[in-house]
Design a protein around this motif. Sequence first.
Motif, mmCIF file in Angstrom:
data_model
loop_
_atom_site.group_PDB
_atom_site.id
_atom_site.type_symbol
_atom_site.label_atom_id
_atom_site.label_comp_id
_atom_site.label_asym_id
_atom_site.label_seq_id
_atom_site.Cartn_x
_atom_site.Cartn_y
_atom_site.Cartn_z
ATOM 1 N N ARG A 165 0.839 -1.209 0.000
ATOM 2 C CA ARG A 165 0.000 0.000 0.000
ATOM 3 C C ARG A 165 0.869 1.252 0.000
ATOM 4 O O ARG A 165 0.633 2.192 -0.758
ATOM 5 C CB ARG A 165 -0.924 -0.011 1.220
ATOM 6 N N GLY A 166 1.890 1.261 0.843
ATOM 7 C CA GLY A 166 2.793 2.412 0.900
ATOM 8 C C GLY A 166 3.573 2.590 -0.393
ATOM 9 O O GLY A 166 3.738 3.715 -0.884
ATOM 10 N N LEU A 167 4.047 1.474 -0.953
ATOM 11 C CA LEU A 167 4.788 1.554 -2.214
ATOM 12 C C LEU A 167 3.887 2.003 -3.356
ATOM 13 O O LEU A 167 4.301 2.801 -4.205
ATOM 14 C CB LEU A 167 5.438 0.207 -2.538
ATOM 15 N N LEU A 168 2.646 1.512 -3.380
ATOM 16 C CA LEU A 168 1.707 1.923 -4.426
ATOM 17 C C LEU A 168 1.412 3.413 -4.311
ATOM 18 O O LEU A 168 1.386 4.128 -5.315
ATOM 19 C CB LEU A 168 0.413 1.116 -4.350
ATOM 20 N N ASN A 169 1.226 3.888 -3.091
ATOM 21 C CA ASN A 169 0.990 5.315 -2.876
ATOM 22 C C ASN A 169 2.151 6.132 -3.441
ATOM 23 O O ASN A 169 1.945 7.144 -4.118
ATOM 24 C CB ASN A 169 0.790 5.592 -1.388
ATOM 25 N N ARG A 170 3.366 5.686 -3.168
ATOM 26 C CA ARG A 170 4.553 6.387 -3.669
ATOM 27 C C ARG A 170 4.612 6.331 -5.195
ATOM 28 O O ARG A 170 4.911 7.328 -5.852
ATOM 29 C CB ARG A 170 5.815 5.789 -3.070
ATOM 30 N N MET A 171 4.305 5.165 -5.776
ATOM 31 C CA MET A 171 4.327 5.020 -7.232
ATOM 32 C C MET A 171 3.301 5.954 -7.882
ATOM 33 O O MET A 171 3.584 6.579 -8.907
ATOM 34 C CB MET A 171 4.060 3.565 -7.632
ATOM 35 N N ILE A 172 2.130 6.062 -7.273
ATOM 36 C CA ILE A 172 1.096 6.969 -7.789
ATOM 37 C C ILE A 172 1.591 8.411 -7.707
ATOM 38 O O ILE A 172 1.444 9.187 -8.661
ATOM 39 C CB ILE A 172 -0.227 6.780 -7.015
ATOM 40 N N THR A 173 2.178 8.781 -6.587
ATOM 41 C CA THR A 173 2.695 10.139 -6.407
ATOM 42 C C THR A 173 3.759 10.462 -7.446
ATOM 43 O O THR A 173 3.754 11.554 -8.035
ATOM 44 C CB THR A 173 3.265 10.314 -4.985
ATOM 45 N N PHE A 174 4.670 9.518 -7.703
ATOM 46 C CA PHE A 174 5.700 9.739 -8.718
ATOM 47 C C PHE A 174 5.070 9.946 -10.088
ATOM 48 O O PHE A 174 5.470 10.839 -10.835
ATOM 49 C CB PHE A 174 6.682 8.570 -8.781
ATOM 50 N N ARG A 175 4.080 9.128 -10.432
ATOM 51 C CA ARG A 175 3.422 9.252 -11.744
ATOM 52 C C ARG A 175 2.693 10.586 -11.855
ATOM 53 O O ARG A 175 2.726 11.232 -12.900
ATOM 54 C CB ARG A 175 2.446 8.103 -11.981
ATOM 55 N N LEU A 176 2.004 10.995 -10.781
ATOM 56 C CA LEU A 176 1.310 12.280 -10.800
ATOM 57 C C LEU A 176 2.298 13.428 -10.949
ATOM 58 O O LEU A 176 2.060 14.377 -11.704
ATOM 59 C CB LEU A 176 0.479 12.462 -9.530
ATOM 60 N N SER A 177 3.416 13.350 -10.235
ATOM 61 C CA SER A 177 4.445 14.398 -10.332
ATOM 62 C C SER A 177 4.999 14.476 -11.742
ATOM 63 O O SER A 177 5.201 15.573 -12.280
ATOM 64 C CB SER A 177 5.590 14.122 -9.355
ATOM 65 N N ASP A 178 5.248 13.320 -12.354
ATOM 66 C CA ASP A 178 5.731 13.302 -13.740
ATOM 67 C C ASP A 178 4.715 13.935 -14.676
ATOM 68 O O ASP A 178 5.072 14.691 -15.578
ATOM 69 C CB ASP A 178 6.029 11.867 -14.193
ATOM 70 N N GLN A 179 3.447 13.630 -14.455
ATOM 71 C CA GLN A 179 2.390 14.173 -15.301
ATOM 72 C C GLN A 179 2.300 15.694 -15.156
ATOM 73 O O GLN A 179 2.205 16.420 -16.148
ATOM 74 C CB GLN A 179 1.059 13.526 -14.935
ATOM 75 N N VAL A 180 2.366 16.188 -13.933
ATOM 76 C CA VAL A 180 2.326 17.638 -13.699
ATOM 77 C C VAL A 180 3.545 18.295 -14.326
ATOM 78 O O VAL A 180 3.434 19.354 -14.964
ATOM 79 C CB VAL A 180 2.234 17.950 -12.184
ATOM 80 N N ALA A 181 4.709 17.680 -14.176
ATOM 81 C CA ALA A 181 5.930 18.243 -14.774
ATOM 82 C C ALA A 181 5.791 18.322 -16.290
ATOM 83 O O ALA A 181 6.137 19.347 -16.893
ATOM 84 C CB ALA A 181 7.141 17.401 -14.383
ATOM 85 N N ARG A 182 5.301 17.255 -16.912
ATOM 86 C CA ARG A 182 5.104 17.270 -18.372
ATOM 87 C C ARG A 182 4.126 18.357 -18.775
ATOM 88 O O ARG A 182 4.361 19.107 -19.723
ATOM 89 C CB ARG A 182 4.589 15.911 -18.855
ATOM 90 N N ASP A 183 3.008 18.444 -18.038
ATOM 91 C CA ASP A 183 1.969 19.424 -18.368
ATOM 92 C C ASP A 183 2.458 20.860 -18.235
ATOM 93 O O ASP A 183 1.978 21.743 -18.932
ATOM 94 C CB ASP A 183 0.737 19.219 -17.475
ATOM 95 N N THR A 184 3.393 21.096 -17.318
ATOM 96 C CA THR A 184 3.889 22.460 -17.095
ATOM 97 C C THR A 184 5.215 22.723 -17.794
ATOM 98 O O THR A 184 5.766 23.814 -17.682
ATOM 99 C CB THR A 184 4.044 22.743 -15.587
#
Length: 134
Positions: free
Chosen positions: A69-88
């Motif tokens: 659960r903790g690792l999945l949360n981190r993986m989701i956060t990394f993917r979201l951060s990558d998406q925000v970085a790409r979008d900006t």
Amino acid sequence: MSLSRRVAAVASSAVLAVALAACDTDQIGAAAVVGGDRITVAELQDHAREVVELSPGSDITENQAELQRGLLNRMITFRLSDQVARDTGVTISEAAIDQFIAEQLIPQTPDGDLTPLLAQNLLTEETLRDAVRQ
């Protein structure tokens, strides 16, 4: 079979059919979907296995569900951060990540070995790079 059991069986079947119909085929076998990007159950399990291998003898294996659960949360956060970085339009080069690791992290470790730092933070070499990028 009594009428009430038949009704219950039909109702259960209907609920199951609706639940299955509601599942997007992209989500089957996915631990999570972030902006159309799948994190598969296999990816999560592989990541958990790598983390456990970095920490032999530790107590992190006691609650595998909590670890995942903790690792999945981190993986989701990394993917979201990558998406925000790409979008900006924000980019961080691999060279910048290498430089940060060399200047900030390796000096903090005994003999330049990152393994204890990785184990302590439930990271692998790959996810360390993601954490630095974030």
